[in-house]
Design a protein around this motif. Sequence first.
Motif, PDB file in Angstrom:
ATOM      1  N   THR A 121      -3.243  12.624   1.148  1.00 26.32           N
ATOM      2  CA  THR A 121      -2.499  11.294   0.712  1.00 26.32           C
ATOM      3  C   THR A 121      -1.861  10.727   1.928  1.00 26.32           C
ATOM      4  OG1 THR A 121      -0.269  11.933  -0.429  1.00 26.32           O
ATOM      5  CG2 THR A 121      -2.488  11.871  -1.412  1.00 26.32           C
TER       6      THR A 121
ATOM      7  N   PHE B 239      -8.283   8.211   7.721  1.00 22.29           N
ATOM      8  CA  PHE B 239      -7.793   6.812   7.195  1.00 22.29           C
ATOM      9  C   PHE B 239      -7.731   5.905   8.521  1.00 22.29           C
ATOM     10  CE2 PHE B 239      -6.363   8.660   3.355  1.00 22.29           C
ATOM     11  CZ  PHE B 239      -6.521   7.713   2.389  1.00 22.29           C
TER      12      PHE B 239
ATOM     13  N   ASN C  27       0.953   4.046  -2.798  1.00 25.18           N
ATOM     14  CA  ASN C  27       0.644   5.507  -2.477  1.00 25.18           C
ATOM     15  C   ASN C  27       1.857   6.548  -2.604  1.00 25.18           C
ATOM     16  OD1 ASN C  27      -1.260   7.452  -0.810  1.00 25.18           O
ATOM     17  ND2 ASN C  27       0.617   7.415   0.617  1.00 25.18           N
TER      18      ASN C  27
ATOM     19  N   LEU D  62       0.863  -1.138  -0.059  1.00 26.34           N
ATOM     20  CA  LEU D  62       0.026   0.157  -0.183  1.00 26.34           C
ATOM     21  C   LEU D  62       0.737   1.248  -0.019  1.00 26.34           C
ATOM     22  CD1 LEU D  62      -3.008   1.037   0.327  1.00 26.34           C
ATOM     23  CD2 LEU D  62      -2.619   0.896   2.671  1.00 26.34           C
TER      24      LEU D  62
ATOM     25  N   VAL E 131      -2.770   7.405   4.493  1.00 24.82           N
ATOM     26  CA  VAL E 131      -2.377   5.961   4.086  1.00 24.82           C
ATOM     27  C   VAL E 131      -1.453   5.310   5.131  1.00 24.82           C
ATOM     28  CG1 VAL E 131      -1.887   4.492   2.248  1.00 24.82           C
ATOM     29  CG2 VAL E 131      -3.239   6.209   1.966  1.00 24.82           C
ATOM     30  N   TYR E 132      -0.436   6.089   5.490  1.00 26.01           N
ATOM     31  CA  TYR E 132       0.467   5.380   6.254  1.00 26.01           C
ATOM     32  C   TYR E 132       0.265   4.933   7.598  1.00 26.01           C
ATOM     33  CZ  TYR E 132       3.462   7.206   2.489  1.00 26.01           C
ATOM     34  OH  TYR E 132       4.050   7.036   1.166  1.00 26.01           O
TER      35      TYR E 132
ATOM     36  N   VAL F 295      -2.551   3.368   8.190  1.00 26.38           N
ATOM     37  CA  VAL F 295      -3.618   2.148   8.078  1.00 26.38           C
ATOM     38  C   VAL F 295      -2.984   0.978   8.544  1.00 26.38           C
ATOM     39  CG1 VAL F 295      -5.007   0.550   6.347  1.00 26.38           C
ATOM     40  CG2 VAL F 295      -4.917   3.230   6.046  1.00 26.38           C
TER      41      VAL F 295
END
Length: 198
Positions: A44, A157, A26, A22, A47-48, A50
């Motif tokens: 963005t 997220f 990303n 992921l 995402v880190y 998740v």
Amino acid sequence: MKNTSTRLLLSCAAIGVAGGILFVVNSYVGGTVNAVVPMLYGLTLGVYFVPGAIAQFLFRRGGVALLVAVISGLVSAAFQPLGFGAALIAVGIGAVQELPFLIARYRYWPIWLFVVGAAFSGIVLAFGMYRLVGSRDLDVVGAVVLVAGSVLSPIVFTFVALALARALAATGVARGLARPVDDRAAATARRAPARRRR
């Protein structure tokens, strides 16, 4: 992490590898957004968060977010422009995710504590993004959008991660590994006999 088991380590490794994939995707999506519409880059960054949030929700054990972040960072490092720097960023995020639960001594895992950790991380990220991108490349409106996106993205997220973790928990993947949501009463009860023995 105390009382680790092979099953817990393998589960964290699986989440970490999926997180690493992921992260790679990303990094290219985020790089493109930063090049084309830099004010939206902050969106963005969440995402880190998740993989670590999934591990924390599933297992409710100290250190799992950091372990998963290390694995995700190492998996992604070879395949993205930042290289080993990506692993260091992932480790930093994993460490920050541990903080609220460390303060609670890993005995209390309510949803609001996940949100507090994500919000704190978002504020730190927003400051960093403003210094790196906003202060020199954007006008006032663009900088505000960048900062707001950087604050909100980890929270959004994190909720996505919690939804994914609930779905995984429903399959029974964490059965026997997860600790209680609130272990404070049990911890107090365990300490009471020790005091009486003295």
